[in-house]
Design a protein around this motif. Structure first.
Motif, PDB file in Angstrom:
ATOM      1  N   VAL A 128       0.863  -1.181   0.000  1.00 34.69           N
ATOM      2  CA  VAL A 128       0.000   0.000   0.000  1.00 34.69           C
ATOM      3  C   VAL A 128       0.902   1.235   0.000  1.00 34.69           C
ATOM      4  O   VAL A 128       1.746   1.387   0.881  1.00 34.69           O
ATOM      5  CB  VAL A 128      -0.925   0.021   1.227  1.00 34.69           C
ATOM      6  CG1 VAL A 128      -1.750   1.311   1.258  1.00 34.69           C
ATOM      7  CG2 VAL A 128      -1.844  -1.192   1.227  1.00 34.69           C
ATOM      8  N   ASP A 358      -8.053   2.128  -4.816  1.00 35.51           N
ATOM      9  CA  ASP A 358      -8.257   0.687  -4.699  1.00 35.51           C
ATOM     10  C   ASP A 358      -9.064   0.407  -3.440  1.00 35.51           C
ATOM     11  O   ASP A 358      -8.845   1.037  -2.397  1.00 35.51           O
ATOM     12  CB  ASP A 358      -6.918  -0.057  -4.655  1.00 35.51           C
ATOM     13  CG  ASP A 358      -6.205  -0.047  -5.999  1.00 35.51           C
ATOM     14  OD1 ASP A 358      -6.895  -0.129  -7.026  1.00 35.51           O
ATOM     15  OD2 ASP A 358      -4.965   0.050  -6.018  1.00 35.51           O
ATOM     16  N   LEU A 364      -4.844  -5.012  -5.726  1.00 39.50           N
ATOM     17  CA  LEU A 364      -3.435  -4.594  -5.723  1.00 39.50           C
ATOM     18  C   LEU A 364      -2.609  -5.285  -6.813  1.00 39.50           C
ATOM     19  O   LEU A 364      -1.771  -4.617  -7.455  1.00 39.50           O
ATOM     20  CB  LEU A 364      -2.804  -4.834  -4.357  1.00 39.50           C
ATOM     21  CG  LEU A 364      -3.434  -4.105  -3.166  1.00 39.50           C
ATOM     22  CD1 LEU A 364      -2.639  -4.388  -1.897  1.00 39.50           C
ATOM     23  CD2 LEU A 364      -3.501  -2.607  -3.419  1.00 39.50           C
ATOM     24  N   ARG A 367      -3.297  -3.560 -10.054  1.00 42.15           N
ATOM     25  CA  ARG A 367      -2.828  -2.173  -9.987  1.00 42.15           C
ATOM     26  C   ARG A 367      -1.339  -2.118 -10.339  1.00 42.15           C
ATOM     27  O   ARG A 367      -0.920  -1.370 -11.217  1.00 42.15           O
ATOM     28  CB  ARG A 367      -3.055  -1.606  -8.577  1.00 42.15           C
ATOM     29  CG  ARG A 367      -2.329  -0.291  -8.275  1.00 42.15           C
ATOM     30  CD  ARG A 367      -2.873   0.896  -9.036  1.00 42.15           C
ATOM     31  NE  ARG A 367      -4.269   1.121  -8.694  1.00 42.15           N
ATOM     32  CZ  ARG A 367      -5.020   2.073  -9.227  1.00 42.15           C
ATOM     33  NH1 ARG A 367      -4.506   2.894 -10.141  1.00 42.15           N
ATOM     34  NH2 ARG A 367      -6.291   2.223  -8.889  1.00 42.15           N
TER      35      ARG A 367
END
Length: 443
Positions: A128, A358, A364, A367
């Motif tokens: 993240v 997101d 993820l 992404r």
């Protein structure tokens, strides 16, 4: 009397040399030089400097150029009651588990073993990049006592993750809007959270708050006032920056027909760090049926184009919204959601939107797959053009300074997120990060 044909001979002798200037031409040149010699360029420049002084100052103030430093590639939104200090690692593990469980589908989308390995490393090291603890739509309306308790707990958990070194590089909260029904609750949450988080008076690096559902320039000015009062009351030593969520039609087009988002940027007194598009609130507000609400709807493209022009050269960054099609369920559902998300992220990147939202750990992998692919595929051409530009070497592209800035910014973004390697970039571009930042005007 008939007109003389144009191909008939004239009285001009045909044997006069064509390269011999006539007396008339010489006289005109001399006269022109005499008149030009009478212009005092220095005095004229002084006059223009005086005339344009205020315009020059306003241009520099309102349009300072790109914001220095790294921009995250996404923002992860997590309801406040689901957040704890271990969330970042938990999301990385869940994302990796999704890739392992549906590996064939993911491998088909990525189509590159080296790229897949790079995505796995990212999920293990920095899953993240930007976290927003959500007290707005993701959290909903709760009794005051319950939200107060959630605020206190989330602030403690975020501080704990920062002390442990497990927090993402960028963090913040989204509080309820400044619309009349939610204004007091939103302000109460914002103040309480900052009091808990910033007990030593310092605002964490990379921390920003999100102002949602903005409908007027007045609300942005009110946020500036709130930030000033909060800084004084909490004893903050650094300014509190905020993002404006563009998710209402009023923020795009005001009652007078102007683009209010542009006025909002400049009403923020330098505190606005970003404009974030809200896919679903905006789509619903202008009457788009739920089935067709999406990041690539023409109405979304229009809103984001207006945002893009409004933010240009102001230092305010852009973020696209999210897709609510989540990669969960059976293999076919996961594969379809991944393919959609991968395509939408790539589409945003190609349109100059380098950040998005997101909402689930399983988003993820796609992404980072889309982001890494974007920079890796474009790096060979970008590095060659940069190298040729800096070396002033003739090439197939006659790049101008503005294009060179864009090329440098492209490489920097790829380095910031881990898609590109520093040593390889220096070798192929002939520029290190500091030199790239200067060329991109990010230094």
């Amino acid at each position: 009397m008939p007109t003389q044909p144009t191909d008939q001979p004239t009285d001009q002798p045909t044997d006069q040399p064509t390269d011999q200037p006539s007396h008339q031409t010489t006289d005109q040149t001399t006269d022109h030089q005499a008149r030009g010699a009478g212009v005092d360029v220095a005095a004229l420049a002084d006059a223009l400097d005086e005339r344009l002084r205020d315009a020059d100052r306003e241009l520099a103030r309102r349009f300072p150029g790109p914001r220095a430093g790294r921009q995250p590639v996404h923002t992860v939104y997590v309801p406040a009651d689901r957040y704890d200090a271990g969330l970042t690692a938990a999301w990385g593990a869940a994302a990796t588990a999704a890739v392992d469980l549906h590996h064939d589908a993911f491998a088909r989308i990525v189509g590159d073993d080296a790229l897949e390995e790079a995505v796995r490393r990212k999920l293990a090291s920095e899953p993240v990049e930007d976290l927003r603890i959500d007290f707005e739509d993701g959290y909903g309306t709760r009794p005051d006592a319950e939200e107060d308790a959630a605020v206190d707990r989330a602030a403690r958990e975020l501080r704990s993750s920062m002390e442990q070194g497990t927090a993402p590089p960028f963090t913040g909260i989204r509080f309820k809007s400044f619309e009349s029904p939610t204004r007091r609750r939103g302000l109460r949450t914002l103040v309480r959270f900052l009091e808990q988080l910033c007990q030593d008076g310092s605002l964490p690096t990379g921390f920003v708050v999100t102002l949602p559902k903005v409908t007027s320039v007045d609300q942005v000015e009110a946020m500036v006032l709130a930030a000033q009062r909060i800084e004084a009351g909490v004893g903050l030593t650094t300014p509190l920056g905020f993002e404006i969520q563009v998710e209402t039609p009023q923020s795009i087009l005001g009652p007078d027909g102007t683009a209010l988002v542009a006025r909002m940027v400049h009403a923020a007194a330098g505190r606005c760090t970003g404009l974030h598009y809200g896919t679903y609130d905006y789509s619903a507000s202008i009457g788009i049926a739920a089935e067709f609400q999406a990041m690539d709807h023409p109405a979304a493209d229009h809103a984001k184009a207006v945002m893009q022009v409004a933010a240009a050269e102001t230092g305010v960054r852009l973020s696209d919204g999210s897709t609510n099609v989540i990669p969960v369920g059976g293999p076919e559902s996961v594969a379809a959601a991944w393919a959609l998300h991968h395509r939408l992220v790539g589409r945003s990147l190609a349109r100059g939107y380098y950040q998005g939202w997101d909402l689930h750990p399983a988003q993820l992998p796609t992404r980072y797959a889309a982001v890494f692919s974007f920079y890796r595929k474009g790096f060979a051409a970008a590095s060659t053009r940069l190298h040729d530009y800096v070396a002033q070497r003739e090439s197939a592209f006659m790049d101008e300074p503005a294009t060179a800035r864009a090329l440098a910014d492209f490489v920097l973004r790829g380095l910031d997120c881990g898609a590109l390697d520093d040593d390889d970039a220096v070798r192929r571009c002939g520029l290190d990060r500091a030199a790239l930042a200067r060329l991109a005007r990010r230094a």
